[in-house]
Design a protein around this motif. Structure first.
Motif, short mmCIF file in Angstrom:
data_model
loop_
_atom_site.label_atom_id
_atom_site.label_comp_id
_atom_site.label_asym_id
_atom_site.label_seq_id
_atom_site.Cartn_x
_atom_site.Cartn_y
_atom_site.Cartn_z
N ASP A 5 0.83 -1.21 0.00
CA ASP A 5 0.00 0.00 0.00
C ASP A 5 0.86 1.25 0.00
O ASP A 5 0.58 2.22 -0.73
N LEU A 6 1.91 1.25 0.83
CA LEU A 6 2.79 2.41 0.90
C LEU A 6 3.51 2.62 -0.41
O LEU A 6 3.64 3.76 -0.90
N SER A 7 3.99 1.54 -1.02
CA SER A 7 4.65 1.64 -2.32
C SER A 7 3.72 2.26 -3.35
O SER A 7 4.12 3.15 -4.12
N ALA A 8 2.46 1.82 -3.36
CA ALA A 8 1.49 2.36 -4.33
C ALA A 8 1.21 3.84 -4.05
O ALA A 8 1.04 4.63 -4.98
N THR A 9 1.18 4.22 -2.77
CA THR A 9 0.93 5.62 -2.41
C THR A 9 2.06 6.51 -2.90
O THR A 9 1.83 7.59 -3.46
N ARG A 32 10.18 1.00 -4.49
CA ARG A 32 10.61 0.07 -3.45
C ARG A 32 10.63 0.77 -2.10
O ARG A 32 11.22 1.85 -1.95
N VAL A 33 9.99 0.16 -1.11
CA VAL A 33 10.06 0.64 0.26
C VAL A 33 10.59 -0.50 1.13
O VAL A 33 10.33 -1.67 0.86
N GLU A 34 11.34 -0.16 2.16
CA GLU A 34 11.94 -1.16 3.04
C GLU A 34 11.73 -0.76 4.48
O GLU A 34 11.62 0.43 4.81
N ARG A 35 11.71 -1.78 5.35
CA ARG A 35 11.67 -1.49 6.78
C ARG A 35 12.91 -0.67 7.16
O ARG A 35 14.02 -0.93 6.69
N THR A 36 12.71 0.34 7.99
CA THR A 36 13.83 1.16 8.44
C THR A 36 14.79 0.32 9.27
O THR A 36 14.36 -0.48 10.11
N ARG A 37 16.05 0.48 9.04
CA ARG A 37 17.06 -0.28 9.78
C ARG A 37 17.22 0.28 11.18
O ARG A 37 16.85 1.42 11.45
N PRO A 38 17.76 -0.55 12.11
CA PRO A 38 17.94 -0.07 13.49
C PRO A 38 18.69 1.25 13.52
O PRO A 38 19.71 1.43 12.85
N GLY A 39 18.16 2.18 14.31
CA GLY A 39 18.76 3.50 14.40
C GLY A 39 18.25 4.48 13.37
O GLY A 39 18.58 5.67 13.40
N GLY A 40 17.42 3.99 12.44
CA GLY A 40 16.89 4.84 11.40
C GLY A 40 15.68 5.63 11.88
O GLY A 40 15.32 5.63 13.05
#
Length: 363
Positions: A5-9, A32-40
């Motif tokens: 959904d976020l990618s489509a938005t 492309r969207v990805e989970r934020t890495r630790p500390g992000g």
């Protein structure tokens, strides 16, 4: 809001900017969207502004500002921030996402073990070959299963006569599917043991997990700790979480309640705490994990995801029991929690199946 959904938005925001002649760049097929890495920062991040900056002849942060204006305020998005040279960082609005969570759990329950299967390789003909060595054989066949789950037509072949002992670890043929060219070699670090040796010491499931869990460029630890029934053994943890889900379902049936198909369940309004949100996020990530594991020929990515999912489920279970405790009566909240638990069990079973590992109902 799921990653799709976020990618489509975000993709819609790119199209809007191009249509408004604010951004002069080709619209990508997907973002492309990805989970934020630790500390992000935030829940998800995207580098789409950096990708568009060159064609648009604009600084990446300028492109990110253009897109942020068109994404901010969209349903399910709480905050959009820009970091570094132009990364977009998204914090989701959990309070507005109950419907999305219900839809996610419903989707898992409807699709069952095929949840997360996609069409990334739809219609493509691919062939993989591997050395006459057990880790290479198990990895190549797991990669074949992952690519088939993305719609690909796959052949898997061995550089030499297949070892009959491979059947002990679930490989019943040296080649599967059509003879295709060109062929991609699957070459992990060798196991240093034969299929027969591994089977006699570990059995099929533990041996396959030990061979597939490490990245292909790492040595595979194949010690007897793969058989230990404790939380330090990731395979046991994943299969225990799956069996625990089925124990909950059996317990609910004994108490006279269950989640029926089509029932509107599993938002977070009745499933409090960060534990439920963490579990829902991993369920939402599952399709992207399967696609990435297939694309990178890396079944270890799926194994690590299943570990994270098992931990998240057990944390959720401890924080909000899906079964009534003490004098409690079964309620809508318990049905919501049970539906979420059953969705987690479905994804664990489906992931293990793709790795060629059984998911027992009892441990």
């Amino acid at each position: 809001m799921t990653p799709a959904d976020l990618s489509a938005t975000v993709l819609h925001a790119v199209r809007r900017a191009v249509d408004e002649h604010v951004l002069r760049a080709p619209v990508p097929a997907r973002v492309r969207v990805e989970r934020t890495r630790p500390g992000g920062c935030g829940d998800y991040a995207s580098a789409v502004a950096l990708q568009l900056a060159g064609p648009a002849a604009l600084p990446p942060r300028h492109v990110a500002e253009i897109l942020r204006e068109r994404v901010a305020g969209a349903p399910g998005i709480g905050r959009v921030e820009i970091t570094g040279p132009g990364f977009l960082n998204f914090t989701l609005d959990a309070s507005a996402d109950g419907a999305g969570h219900r839809a996610l759990v419903r989707e898992v329950r409807e699709q069952g073990l095929r949840y997360g299967h996609g069409d990334a390789f739809a219609g493509e003909l691919l062939r993989f070959h591997h050395a006459r060595e057990i880790r290479a054989a198990v990895t190549a066949h797991a990669v074949g299963a992952l690519v088939r789950a993305q719609g690909g037509i796959v052949g898997v072949g061995c550089d030499g006569a297949p070892d009959p002992e491979w059947a002990l670890l679930g490989i019943t043929a040296g080649a599967e599917g059509p003879s295709l060219a060109p062929s991609t070699e699957i070459r992990p670090v060798p196991a240093g043991a034969t299929a027969g040796e591994l089977y006699s010491r570990l059995g099929s499931d533990a041996a396959r997990w030990g061979l597939l869990r490490p990245a292909g460029h790492d040595h595979a630890p194949l010690g007897d700790d793969l058989l230990v029934q404790g939380e330090g053994n990731a395979l046991f943890l994943v299969r225990y979480a799956h069996s625990r889900v089925h124990a909950l379902t059996r317990g609910a049936a004994l108490l006279g309640f269950a989640v029926t198909p089509g029932q509107d369940t599993a938002g977070t309004e009745d499933v409090p705490g960060a534990e439920a949100l963490a579990l829902l996020a991993l369920l939402a990530d599952h399709p992207a994990v399967l696609a990435a594991a297939a694309h990178h020929r890396a079944p270890d990515r799926l194994a690590r995801h299943l570990e994270a999912l098992a931990h998240a489920f057990l944390d959720f279970h401890d924080a909000a029991s899906p079964l009534p405790v003490g004098d409690e009566k079964p309620s809508a909240a318990h049905r919501c929690r049970l539906a979420l638990a059953e969705a987690a069990g479905t994804v664990l079973a489906g992931g293990l199946s793709l790795l060629g590992i059984s998911a027992p109902l009892h441990l």
